[in-house]
Motif scaffolding. Structure first.
Motif, PDB file in Angstrom:
ATOM      1  N   HIS A 133       1.046  -1.297   0.047  1.00  0.00           N
ATOM      2  CA  HIS A 133      -0.062  -0.151   0.022  1.00  0.00           C
ATOM      3  C   HIS A 133       0.794   1.526   0.060  1.00  0.00           C
ATOM      4  O   HIS A 133       1.931   1.467   1.044  1.00  0.00           O
ATOM      5  CB  HIS A 133      -0.945  -0.043   1.362  1.00  0.00           C
ATOM      6  N   PRO A 134       0.677   2.211  -0.964  1.00  0.00           N
ATOM      7  CA  PRO A 134       1.444   3.399  -1.013  1.00  0.00           C
ATOM      8  C   PRO A 134       1.344   4.232   0.220  1.00  0.00           C
ATOM      9  O   PRO A 134      -0.019   4.262   0.770  1.00  0.00           O
ATOM     10  CB  PRO A 134       0.943   4.127  -2.281  1.00  0.00           C
ATOM     11  N   GLN A 135       2.171   4.745   0.731  1.00  0.00           N
ATOM     12  CA  GLN A 135       2.235   5.671   1.914  1.00  0.00           C
ATOM     13  C   GLN A 135       1.632   7.117   1.641  1.00  0.00           C
ATOM     14  O   GLN A 135       2.002   7.774   0.677  1.00  0.00           O
ATOM     15  CB  GLN A 135       3.597   5.725   2.733  1.00  0.00           C
ATOM     16  N   ALA A 136       0.898   7.813   2.580  1.00  0.00           N
ATOM     17  CA  ALA A 136       0.100   8.797   1.929  1.00  0.00           C
ATOM     18  C   ALA A 136       0.758   9.941   2.805  1.00  0.00           C
ATOM     19  O   ALA A 136       1.326   9.940   3.669  1.00  0.00           O
ATOM     20  CB  ALA A 136      -1.444   8.523   2.732  1.00  0.00           C
ATOM     21  N   VAL A 137       0.677  11.235   1.986  1.00  0.00           N
ATOM     22  CA  VAL A 137       1.157  12.446   2.326  1.00  0.00           C
ATOM     23  C   VAL A 137      -0.269  13.460   2.229  1.00  0.00           C
ATOM     24  O   VAL A 137      -0.989  13.278   1.365  1.00  0.00           O
ATOM     25  CB  VAL A 137       2.143  13.066   1.266  1.00  0.00           C
ATOM     26  N   ALA A 138      -0.090  14.149   3.313  1.00  0.00           N
ATOM     27  CA  ALA A 138      -0.952  15.298   3.536  1.00  0.00           C
ATOM     28  C   ALA A 138      -0.426  16.489   3.756  1.00  0.00           C
ATOM     29  O   ALA A 138       0.775  16.581   3.939  1.00  0.00           O
ATOM     30  CB  ALA A 138      -2.418  14.852   4.259  1.00  0.00           C
ATOM     31  N   ALA A 139      -1.243  17.780   3.529  1.00  0.00           N
ATOM     32  CA  ALA A 139      -0.572  18.920   3.512  1.00  0.00           C
ATOM     33  C   ALA A 139      -1.634  19.575   4.785  1.00  0.00           C
ATOM     34  O   ALA A 139      -3.092  19.655   4.735  1.00  0.00           O
ATOM     35  CB  ALA A 139      -0.573  19.827   2.710  1.00  0.00           C
ATOM     36  N   VAL A 140      -1.160  20.363   5.675  1.00  0.00           N
ATOM     37  CA  VAL A 140      -1.936  21.506   6.499  1.00  0.00           C
ATOM     38  C   VAL A 140      -1.674  22.967   6.237  1.00  0.00           C
ATOM     39  O   VAL A 140      -0.308  23.368   6.338  1.00  0.00           O
ATOM     40  CB  VAL A 140      -1.939  21.053   8.108  1.00  0.00           C
ATOM     41  N   LEU A 141      -2.533  23.695   6.207  1.00  0.00           N
ATOM     42  CA  LEU A 141      -2.134  24.987   5.833  1.00  0.00           C
ATOM     43  C   LEU A 141      -2.796  25.903   7.027  1.00  0.00           C
ATOM     44  O   LEU A 141      -4.198  25.993   7.084  1.00  0.00           O
ATOM     45  CB  LEU A 141      -2.840  25.625   4.505  1.00  0.00           C
TER      46      LEU A 141
ATOM     47  N   CYS B  71       0.086  15.268  -7.349  1.00  0.00           N
ATOM     48  CA  CYS B  71      -0.777  14.477  -7.173  1.00  0.00           C
ATOM     49  C   CYS B  71      -0.811  13.586  -5.944  1.00  0.00           C
ATOM     50  O   CYS B  71      -1.796  12.797  -5.572  1.00  0.00           O
ATOM     51  CB  CYS B  71      -0.754  13.640  -8.711  1.00  0.00           C
ATOM     52  N   TRP B  72       0.559  13.412  -5.506  1.00  0.00           N
ATOM     53  CA  TRP B  72       0.721  12.646  -4.475  1.00  0.00           C
ATOM     54  C   TRP B  72       0.566  13.167  -3.020  1.00  0.00           C
ATOM     55  O   TRP B  72       0.521  12.358  -1.964  1.00  0.00           O
ATOM     56  CB  TRP B  72       2.132  11.937  -4.523  1.00  0.00           C
ATOM     57  N   ILE B  73      -0.057  14.556  -2.995  1.00  0.00           N
ATOM     58  CA  ILE B  73      -0.690  15.051  -1.632  1.00  0.00           C
ATOM     59  C   ILE B  73      -2.091  14.689  -1.581  1.00  0.00           C
ATOM     60  O   ILE B  73      -2.811  15.188  -2.575  1.00  0.00           O
ATOM     61  CB  ILE B  73      -0.377  16.321  -1.665  1.00  0.00           C
ATOM     62  N   LYS B  74      -2.607  13.803  -1.042  1.00  0.00           N
ATOM     63  CA  LYS B  74      -3.948  13.144  -0.964  1.00  0.00           C
ATOM     64  C   LYS B  74      -4.865  14.122  -0.384  1.00  0.00           C
ATOM     65  O   LYS B  74      -6.216  14.179  -0.872  1.00  0.00           O
ATOM     66  CB  LYS B  74      -3.807  11.786  -0.366  1.00  0.00           C
ATOM     67  N   ASP B  75      -4.563  14.785   0.648  1.00  0.00           N
ATOM     68  CA  ASP B  75      -5.370  15.464   1.547  1.00  0.00           C
ATOM     69  C   ASP B  75      -4.811  16.965   1.809  1.00  0.00           C
ATOM     70  O   ASP B  75      -3.612  17.081   2.175  1.00  0.00           O
ATOM     71  CB  ASP B  75      -6.027  15.142   2.891  1.00  0.00           C
ATOM     72  N   ILE B  76      -5.594  18.005   1.606  1.00  0.00           N
ATOM     73  CA  ILE B  76      -5.026  19.337   2.206  1.00  0.00           C
ATOM     74  C   ILE B  76      -6.121  19.911   3.066  1.00  0.00           C
ATOM     75  O   ILE B  76      -7.296  20.113   2.940  1.00  0.00           O
ATOM     76  CB  ILE B  76      -4.991  20.281   0.540  1.00  0.00           C
ATOM     77  N   VAL B  77      -5.671  20.085   4.363  1.00  0.00           N
ATOM     78  CA  VAL B  77      -6.400  20.658   5.322  1.00  0.00           C
ATOM     79  C   VAL B  77      -6.032  22.063   5.634  1.00  0.00           C
ATOM     80  O   VAL B  77      -4.911  22.476   5.732  1.00  0.00           O
ATOM     81  CB  VAL B  77      -6.226  19.741   6.793  1.00  0.00           C
ATOM     82  N   VAL B  78      -7.150  23.014   5.573  1.00  0.00           N
ATOM     83  CA  VAL B  78      -6.951  24.448   5.737  1.00  0.00           C
ATOM     84  C   VAL B  78      -7.683  24.719   7.282  1.00  0.00           C
ATOM     85  O   VAL B  78      -8.923  24.583   7.498  1.00  0.00           O
ATOM     86  CB  VAL B  78      -7.448  24.946   4.643  1.00  0.00           C
TER      87      VAL B  78
ATOM     88  N   LYS C  16     -13.789  12.271   5.307  1.00  0.00           N
ATOM     89  CA  LYS C  16     -13.312  11.819   3.920  1.00  0.00           C
ATOM     90  C   LYS C  16     -11.673  11.541   3.848  1.00  0.00           C
ATOM     91  O   LYS C  16     -11.167  11.460   2.801  1.00  0.00           O
ATOM     92  CB  LYS C  16     -13.739  12.832   2.856  1.00  0.00           C
ATOM     93  N   LEU C  17     -11.353  12.099   5.033  1.00  0.00           N
ATOM     94  CA  LEU C  17      -9.803  12.231   5.214  1.00  0.00           C
ATOM     95  C   LEU C  17      -8.951  10.732   5.421  1.00  0.00           C
ATOM     96  O   LEU C  17      -9.674   9.910   6.618  1.00  0.00           O
ATOM     97  CB  LEU C  17      -9.498  13.122   6.459  1.00  0.00           C
ATOM     98  N   SER C  18      -8.187  10.440   4.951  1.00  0.00           N
ATOM     99  CA  SER C  18      -7.314   9.196   5.273  1.00  0.00           C
ATOM    100  C   SER C  18      -6.214   9.637   6.007  1.00  0.00           C
ATOM    101  O   SER C  18      -5.482  10.708   5.679  1.00  0.00           O
ATOM    102  CB  SER C  18      -6.754   8.481   3.921  1.00  0.00           C
ATOM    103  N   LYS C  19      -5.866   8.921   6.976  1.00  0.00           N
ATOM    104  CA  LYS C  19      -4.484   9.126   7.970  1.00  0.00           C
ATOM    105  C   LYS C  19      -3.271   8.953   7.209  1.00  0.00           C
ATOM    106  O   LYS C  19      -3.052   8.022   6.817  1.00  0.00           O
ATOM    107  CB  LYS C  19      -4.843   8.111   9.177  1.00  0.00           C
ATOM    108  N   PRO C  20      -2.643  10.029   7.171  1.00  0.00           N
ATOM    109  CA  PRO C  20      -1.322  10.028   6.697  1.00  0.00           C
ATOM    110  C   PRO C  20      -0.329   9.552   7.489  1.00  0.00           C
ATOM    111  O   PRO C  20      -0.354   9.344   8.672  1.00  0.00           O
ATOM    112  CB  PRO C  20      -1.251  11.254   6.086  1.00  0.00           C
ATOM    113  N   GLU C  21       0.686   9.445   6.593  1.00  0.00           N
ATOM    114  CA  GLU C  21       2.277   8.878   7.415  1.00  0.00           C
ATOM    115  C   GLU C  21       3.192  10.095   7.265  1.00  0.00           C
ATOM    116  O   GLU C  21       3.953   9.949   8.086  1.00  0.00           O
ATOM    117  CB  GLU C  21       2.621   7.442   6.899  1.00  0.00           C
ATOM    118  N   VAL C  22       2.916  10.943   6.315  1.00  0.00           N
ATOM    119  CA  VAL C  22       3.654  12.331   6.401  1.00  0.00           C
ATOM    120  C   VAL C  22       2.845  13.281   6.208  1.00  0.00           C
ATOM    121  O   VAL C  22       1.818  13.424   5.499  1.00  0.00           O
ATOM    122  CB  VAL C  22       5.007  12.326   5.443  1.00  0.00           C
ATOM    123  N   VAL C  23       3.125  14.479   7.039  1.00  0.00           N
ATOM    124  CA  VAL C  23       2.300  15.682   6.728  1.00  0.00           C
ATOM    125  C   VAL C  23       3.183  16.861   6.472  1.00  0.00           C
ATOM    126  O   VAL C  23       4.172  17.005   7.181  1.00  0.00           O
ATOM    127  CB  VAL C  23       1.248  16.015   7.903  1.00  0.00           C
TER     128      VAL C  23
END
Length: 401
Positions: A43-51, A88-95, A145-152
């Motif tokens: 399973h590919p590891q997830a990346v998300a971003a927080v703004l 494309c590899w940033i799956k979720d962006i939280v503002v 709708k958020l998936s738990k990432p491994e890198v933020v």
């Protein structure tokens, strides 16, 4: 910009690029997959971003928080979201925004069709806002709708020019060095303090020259200048399919290429249902020169405007259309032609609502080769200025070369 895990002191490897969105850096995506070391069936590891976007912009000196200040009539934060969405590899962006700006942020997301964006309420400090974003990513909430990432990735909402390569460096550094929960809780974001007090490995990642923060009012003008420069690098000359008309259109195209050697100039016909022209629009060209020969109406320009209105091209940036008219004043009195051409004012008002900036340019034709070349050069200078400045105060004006 920092990288940190939502629930552990040590983030794992990033995941590969899952789709080929336009604007993504394919080299960076390939490198990311290599760093991740993904294997078949893994399973590919997830990346998300927080703004964090809860600031009031006190240093800006304006009543509107700086993240919502307009650049080319579009909020600054929208440009930052667009830069992250391209990856494309940033799956979720939280503002993280304040409660009073929550509806404003929702309207921005809807108007500019942003995807993969979730909102949380900001805290009383920037660090608490980051914490709220991480908490939303870490918790398993019903209907989330958020998936738990491994890198933020933590990124300032007012740094709109971040590139995928820089983000890749940050994610890779997070994999190798990590970040502590203590650092996130007590706000020791400075590298030196993290190294001194947090008992964690940390690394300073060098960014690009454009990775600066909009802090003061003058920075808004600098950001606008950069954006204008970036969307002014391509011009499409649109012309009729008749040979006489194409001849003059190609002359203008060649002069544009000669005078604007730093800009990509292409040409396309409106015939064949405009298939090639539609592809140019899909490829996100934001500047068009529509050639009208021996006619004072706007049939060709109207066809082009209709195609642009049907596309989503105008949502993110203002599109410039210069309607060029080559007219023989010996055949019809100038007053009659000018009366017809002044229709451009009404057309310009209508399309301005759809973020299209329409200008007019008049060139006398026919004339001897030397005079025509001089008129074309003057026309090229005018066109370049209209495209570069994108001045809404000049829309609907009929300029003469």
């Amino acid at each position: 910009m920092e990288a940190g895990p939502p629930g552990s002191a040590r983030p794992a490897e990033p995941g590969p690029c899952l789709s080929g969105q336009r604007g993504a850096d394919h080299t960076a995506s390939a490198s990311l997959q290599s760093v991740a070391g993904t294997e078949p069936g893994r399973h590919p590891q997830a990346v998300a971003a927080v703004l964090p976007a809860g600031g009031c912009g006190e240093r800006m000196g304006v009543p509107t928080p700086k993240q919502f200040c307009p650049i080319l009539e579009r909020p600054l934060i929208s440009y930052t979201l667009q830069a992250l969405e391209r990856v494309c590899w940033i799956k979720d962006i939280v503002v993280a925004v304040t409660g009073e700006n929550m509806e404003v942020m929702k309207s921005i997301i809807q108007k500019y069709q942003h995807k993969r964006i979730s909102l949380v309420e900001a805290g009383v400090t920037r660090h608490r806002s980051i914490f709220n974003g991480l908490k939303a990513l870490a918790e398993d909430q019903i209907n989330s709708k958020l998936s738990k990432p491994e890198v933020v990735i933590i990124h300032d909402a007012v740094r709109p020019f971040v590139e995928e390569g820089v983000l890749l460096k940050v994610v890779t550094a997070a994999k190798e060095h990590g970040c502590s929960d203590y650092d996130l809780e007590f706000g020791t974001e400075c590298l030196q303090l993290a190294l001194k007090y947090c008992c964690t490995k940390a690394k300073l990642v060098e960014g690009s020259t454009d990775l600066w923060k909009v802090t003061y009012k003058r920075d808004l003008y600098a950001a606008e200048s950069i954006i204008k420069e970036r969307i002014s690098q391509e011009i499409c000359v649109v012309m009729d399919t008749e040979e006489d008309n194409k001849h003059v259109g190609h002359l203008l195209e060649e002069v544009l290429k000669s005078e604007l050697n730093h800009v990509k100039v292409t040409s396309e016909a409106l015939g064949h249902a405009g298939r090639h022209l539609q592809q140019i629009i899909l490829d996100q060209c934001y500047n068009f020169v529509c050639v009208n020969v021996t006619t004072s109406d706007f049939q060709e320009t109207q066809k082009l405007l209709s195609m642009l209105e049907e596309s989503n091209l105008c949502i993110l940036y203002p599109v410039v259309v210069v309607s060029v008219h080559f007219l023989d004043f010996k055949l019809v009195p100038p007053s009659q032609k000018m009366e017809n051409l002044m229709q451009i004012r009404e057309f310009a008002k209508e399309v301005k609502e759809r973020n299209i900036l329409l200008y007019g340019l008049l060139i006398s034709y026919p004339q001897d080769d030397q005079k025509l070349q001089e008129s074309l050069r003057q026309g090229a200078i005018i066109i370049a200025s209209l495209i570069k400045e994108r001045n809404s105060g000049l829309i609907g004006q009929l300029l003469i070369a």
